[in-house]
Enzyme design. Structure first.
Site: not given
Ligand SMILES: [Zn+2]
Length: 436
Positions: A59, A61, A154, A212, A215, A311
């Site tokens: 995971h 970005h 997002q 996701h 969270e 992440d």
């Protein structure tokens, strides 16, 4: 074809020692004691250090990495300010700058022994600028790094205008996995609806799904339940993943017990991001402050495949990091209190074999027939590797050494004491695994 590569006198994670590993034509040809070196072979003496399959980050970005400070720093340290900050940065991004930062991070990743990264890429942008940049990066790093991209809305699939159309366009362009963010939709009901829709897109296209999910510290955020339901309904077992799942930390134990069994039954994978969860969660608490990481050992005990992800590295959500999956494993170990020898070993698996399974990597492992990918660590055991954030002595991809580091040893000038310090050496009896 590369020269044959023979690594001699290695130790393995399962405790076997004095093992040789032979790579021929990009594949593992043999694993065992006393192998003969083929003519022209490059031979490396592992000197008893740990040979492991490479690290895998489940995971990440890559579109935001190394953008720290652009256009400003996250003052509150919360997830929501990070999302706002990323929204401020997005209009200023250029394809070249995103690709350049991502390529720089991939260099770090290889140096740290990573062989594969699953990276989410924001699709809430009409231009799909980050998607195009990361598809180009994926092509460029393909010989040495397996980059798996997730189409990530997002700002919310339903909350952000045009998000679904952009997500479908990103998949058409070659993005591999369907992503989502149900807890960021306008309501619980819309979050649940987004999970249903995204699972159906994944099933229709024969793709994997990685959301996701939950969270938040809000124990009422239960979108993973819908993820499990639709994974079961659509036959996505083993191919669907819930990332973060931090609300599970705050859930009532009775509900969590039911949920964990449901996840195991449905074949949903779980990804915890220990460095990020421990810093982003609990921000609305005074004291006591919740840890905010999902229930890692309980999920593992139930048979759920649990991987750890990095992440973020130096981006709107996290100012630290250096592509070190041993740091990730170390934080996961501490936050989940997985301090037993077995627990430490499971944390090592959470950055190697478990994420390889989540990503569906072919030919992963040190056994004959596997891809000849490995990392030689300056440690004797997985637990010692985590304890020391062990130096990557050699990083091997397809039978070729791509990165080397000198063993760490500190020269010491103390009267009556040894001339150097090696942190893997300690007096007999002080550790369950004696040094060489
Ligand atoms: Zn993430």
């Amino acid at each position: 074809m590369p020269r044959p590569l023979l690594i001699r006198h290695a130790r393995l994670a399962d405790g076997r020692s004095d093992i040789d590993w032979l790579a021929l034509d990009g594949r593992v040809a043999a694993l065992g004691p006393g192998l003969a070196a083929p003519p022209e072979a490059e031979v490396i003496d592992a000197a008893g250090w740990l040979l492991a399959p490479p690290f895998v980050d489940a995971h990440f970005h890559l579109d935001a990495t190394l953008s720290l400070g652009l256009p400003r720093l996250n003052q509150s340290g919360t997830l929501l300010e990070g999302i706002r900050l990323w929204g401020e940065l997005k209009p200023q991004l250029t394809e070249e700058a995103v690709a350049e930062r991502a390529m720089a991070y991939c260099d770090w990743a290889v140096a740290r022994g990573l062989r594969a990264i699953r990276s989410h890429v924001d699709v809430c942008d009409e231009r799909l600028l980050a998607v195009r940049a990361l598809l180009e990066v994926k092509r460029r790093v393909a010989p040495y790094l397996n980059l798996q991209l997730v189409a990530f809305p997002q700002d919310g699939l339903l909350r952000s205008a045009g998000a679904e159309a952009n997500l479908l366009r990103a998949l058409d362009l070659g993005v591999d996995v369907v992503g989502g963010i149900p807890h960021h939709e306008r309501t619980m009901a819309e979050g649940t609806e987004s999970v249903r829709r995204l699972a159906e897109i994944a099933a229709e296209r024969g793709l994997m799904l990685d959301l996701h999910c939950d969270e938040t510290d809000d124990p009422a955020s239960r979108h993973v339940e819908a993820l499990a339901l639709h994974t079961h309904r659509l036959g996505l077992q083993g191919r669907a993943t819930g990332s973060h799942l931090t609300s599970m930390h705050s859930m009532d134990n009775a509900y969590a017990a039911k949920l964990i069994a449901l996840m195991a039954e449905s074949g949903v994978n779980a990804i915890a991001n220990p460095l990020i969860n421990i810093t982003l969660q609990g921000r609305y608490d005074s004291y006591p402050k919740r840890r905010g990481m999902t229930r890692v050992p309980e999920l593992m005990d139930a048979g759920v495949t649990v991987a750890f992800g990095h992440d973020c590295v130096m981006d709107p959500w996290y100012a630290l990091g250096s592509a070190d999956m041993l740091e990730v494993a170390g934080m996961g170990l501490h936050v989940a209190q997985m301090t037993s020898l077995e627990g430490q070993r499971r944390c090592f698996d959470a950055v190697t074999v478990n994420p390889a399974q989540v990503l569906g990597l072919d030919g992963y492992g040190l056994e004959p027939g596997c891809r000849a990918d490995a990392v030689l660590l300056q440690a004797h055991t997985p637990a010692e590797a985590i304890r020391l954030r062990a130096t990557r002595l050699a990083v091997v991809c397809g039978g070729v050494v791509l990165a080397r580091s000198a063993p760490q040893q500190v020269a010491l000038a103390l009267p009556g004491r040894p001339p150097s310090v090696d942190f893997t050496r300690h007096p007999p009896g002080s550790a369950p695994h004696p040094p060489r």
